[in-house]
Design a protein around this motif. Structure first.
Motif, PDB file in Angstrom:
ATOM      1  N   SER A  93      64.351  17.436 114.368  1.00 11.91           N
ATOM      2  CA  SER A  93      63.563  17.240 115.588  1.00 11.91           C
ATOM      3  C   SER A  93      63.636  15.812 116.113  1.00 11.91           C
ATOM      4  O   SER A  93      63.660  15.586 117.328  1.00 11.91           O
ATOM      5  CB  SER A  93      62.105  17.639 115.333  1.00 11.91           C
ATOM      6  OG  SER A  93      61.555  16.893 114.269  1.00 11.91           O
ATOM      7  N   TRP A  94      63.681  14.818 115.201  1.00  6.70           N
ATOM      8  CA  TRP A  94      63.680  13.430 115.659  1.00  6.70           C
ATOM      9  C   TRP A  94      65.069  12.962 116.093  1.00  6.70           C
ATOM     10  O   TRP A  94      65.227  11.835 116.547  1.00  6.70           O
ATOM     11  CB  TRP A  94      63.119  12.503 114.582  1.00  6.70           C
ATOM     12  CG  TRP A  94      63.604  12.819 113.203  1.00  6.70           C
ATOM     13  CD1 TRP A  94      64.767  12.432 112.616  1.00  6.70           C
ATOM     14  CD2 TRP A  94      62.933  13.621 112.242  1.00  6.70           C
ATOM     15  NE1 TRP A  94      64.868  12.930 111.355  1.00  6.70           N
ATOM     16  CE2 TRP A  94      63.753  13.672 111.089  1.00  6.70           C
ATOM     17  CE3 TRP A  94      61.708  14.299 112.235  1.00  6.70           C
ATOM     18  CZ2 TRP A  94      63.392  14.382 109.944  1.00  6.70           C
ATOM     19  CZ3 TRP A  94      61.356  15.001 111.091  1.00  6.70           C
ATOM     20  CH2 TRP A  94      62.186  15.030 109.976  1.00  6.70           C
TER      21      TRP A  94
ATOM     22  N   ARG B 237      67.009  14.998 118.211  1.00  5.95           N
ATOM     23  CA  ARG B 237      67.374  15.846 119.341  1.00  5.95           C
ATOM     24  C   ARG B 237      67.233  15.123 120.678  1.00  5.95           C
ATOM     25  O   ARG B 237      66.353  14.264 120.825  1.00  5.95           O
ATOM     26  CB  ARG B 237      66.492  17.099 119.351  1.00  5.95           C
ATOM     27  CG  ARG B 237      66.654  17.957 118.125  1.00  5.95           C
ATOM     28  CD  ARG B 237      65.648  19.099 118.091  1.00  5.95           C
ATOM     29  NE  ARG B 237      65.760  19.845 116.840  1.00  5.95           N
ATOM     30  CZ  ARG B 237      64.960  20.849 116.489  1.00  5.95           C
ATOM     31  NH1 ARG B 237      63.973  21.209 117.298  1.00  5.95           N
ATOM     32  NH2 ARG B 237      65.145  21.464 115.336  1.00  5.95           N
TER      33      ARG B 237
ATOM     34  N   ILE C  37      65.970  14.848 124.524  1.00  5.91           N
ATOM     35  CA  ILE C  37      64.742  15.371 125.125  1.00  5.91           C
ATOM     36  C   ILE C  37      65.045  16.427 126.184  1.00  5.91           C
ATOM     37  O   ILE C  37      64.178  17.227 126.537  1.00  5.91           O
ATOM     38  CB  ILE C  37      63.890  14.229 125.724  1.00  5.91           C
ATOM     39  CG1 ILE C  37      64.687  13.442 126.783  1.00  5.91           C
ATOM     40  CG2 ILE C  37      63.391  13.296 124.628  1.00  5.91           C
ATOM     41  CD1 ILE C  37      63.865  12.387 127.488  1.00  5.91           C
ATOM     42  N   VAL C  38      66.276  16.443 126.706  1.00  9.31           N
ATOM     43  CA  VAL C  38      66.738  17.482 127.624  1.00  9.31           C
ATOM     44  C   VAL C  38      68.139  17.908 127.186  1.00  9.31           C
ATOM     45  O   VAL C  38      68.807  17.202 126.435  1.00  9.31           O
ATOM     46  CB  VAL C  38      66.776  17.000 129.093  1.00  9.31           C
ATOM     47  CG1 VAL C  38      65.382  16.656 129.591  1.00  9.31           C
ATOM     48  CG2 VAL C  38      67.703  15.798 129.260  1.00  9.31           C
TER      49      VAL C  38
ATOM     50  N   ALA D  24      67.886  20.732 123.507  1.00 12.14           N
ATOM     51  CA  ALA D  24      66.632  20.141 123.054  1.00 12.14           C
ATOM     52  C   ALA D  24      66.058  20.862 121.836  1.00 12.14           C
ATOM     53  O   ALA D  24      65.180  20.326 121.158  1.00 12.14           O
ATOM     54  CB  ALA D  24      65.612  20.143 124.195  1.00 12.14           C
TER      55      ALA D  24
ATOM     56  N   ILE E 213      68.054   8.224 120.964  1.00 12.50           N
ATOM     57  CA  ILE E 213      66.881   8.934 120.453  1.00 12.50           C
ATOM     58  C   ILE E 213      65.701   7.981 120.492  1.00 12.50           C
ATOM     59  O   ILE E 213      65.874   6.763 120.472  1.00 12.50           O
ATOM     60  CB  ILE E 213      67.121   9.473 119.022  1.00 12.50           C
ATOM     61  CG1 ILE E 213      67.591   8.349 118.080  1.00 12.50           C
ATOM     62  CG2 ILE E 213      68.127  10.603 119.036  1.00 12.50           C
ATOM     63  CD1 ILE E 213      67.751   8.789 116.640  1.00 12.50           C
ATOM     64  N   PRO E 214      64.470   8.524 120.554  1.00 10.19           N
ATOM     65  CA  PRO E 214      63.295   7.665 120.641  1.00 10.19           C
ATOM     66  C   PRO E 214      63.159   6.750 119.435  1.00 10.19           C
ATOM     67  O   PRO E 214      63.567   7.098 118.337  1.00 10.19           O
ATOM     68  CB  PRO E 214      62.138   8.670 120.721  1.00 10.19           C
ATOM     69  CG  PRO E 214      62.755   9.936 121.214  1.00 10.19           C
ATOM     70  CD  PRO E 214      64.137   9.957 120.661  1.00 10.19           C
TER      71      PRO E 214
END
Length: 264
Positions: A210-211, A213, A215-216, A237, A263-264
């Motif tokens: 998940s971390w 991926r 965001i779109v 996503a 990624i964030p």
């Protein structure tokens, strides 16, 4: 007084498990996470026999609480029935009594047997962070087809160490795919064949955690060696990655595509 200096000297015991749990949940997230072991790998549940699942030594953060399995432990799985399918869940069962004494233990939620596709049993609602008395945290699924027990599927998310936030790491690699992370960038490369049908596609065997991926949904064009067909390399996503022909007659030639995103 509603404001407390948790890590300050108060002259009396004043730091609770809720204090520590709230801080850890704020740092790593409110969910449930599996930490890597001392060997740098993420441990997994295995089947020791048809009725015994082996939970290895592992470290978990469950809604901010740090929990350990300090010695491998077996959990009993009830036998299946010929012609019926069932999913059981191995869980960490958390309890808090009227004196706020907290305990955890491994437990099994038994699924409902069916002649069709098995579904996971319903996990009772509850939250440690909301002071529930009982909370069930699934860590692995045990699929049972007839009397045959399948390979356990880990359900708890893997939480990589902070050192990996800046290191370059190969997340997955086989003969066609390379997925790498370098700092806050993800690099995906595909090289190989996918078939000649107009909409033929190949999906990567793994999904991005998940971390990792986007965001779109992101796509790029793959280059085909004979130049006949455009193909797309897409990261979604939901973590799936695929290469696909774009509605035209394909070819049997190799193609290469590279996708890079932050990624964030």
């Amino acid at each position: 007084m509603t404001m407390n200096l948790i890590t300050g000297k108060a002259g009396a015991p004043h730091i609770t498990s809720s204090d520590q749990g709230a801080m850890q949940a704020g740092l790593v997230g409110n969910g449930n996470y599996l930490l890597q072991g001392g060997d740098g790998k993420f441990p997994a549940v295995t089947m020791q026999s048809a009725n015994k699942a082996l939970v290895p030594v592992l470290n978990l953060v469950i809604e901010g609480r740090y929990a350990r399995v300090t010695a491998a432990e077996t959990v009993t799985i009830e036998s299946g029935v010929t012609g019926r399918n069932r999913n059981d869940l191995i869980c960490v069962k958390y309890t808090r009594d009227s004196n706020n004494i907290e305990t955890i233990a491994l437990a099994v939620l038994k699924g409902t047997a069916t002649s069709g596709t098995a579904a996971d049993p319903t996990v009772p609602s509850g939250s440690i962070l909301n002071n529930s008395g009982t909370v069930w945290i699934p860590i692995a699924r045990i699929p049972i087809s007839g009397i045959t027990v399948g390979t356990p599927v880990m359900l708890v998310k893997q939480l990589p160490p902070m050192s990996q936030l800046w290191d370059s790491v190969t997340l997955y690699q086989d003969s066609n795919w390379i997925i790498m992370r370098n700092g806050r960038m993800i690099l995906i490369k595909f090289s190989g064949k996918i078939g000649s049908g107009s909409w033929d596609a190949v999906e990567c065997p793994v999904k991005l955690a998940s971390w990792y991926r986007p965001i779109v949904e992101l796509s790029t064009v793959c280059l085909v060696s004979n130049g006949q067909t455009a193909r797309s390399l897409t990261a979604r996503a939901d973590g799936t990655i695929r290469v696909a022909n774009m509605g035209n007659v394909g070819s049997n030639q190799d193609c290469v595509g590279t996708l890079c995103f932050p990624i964030p």
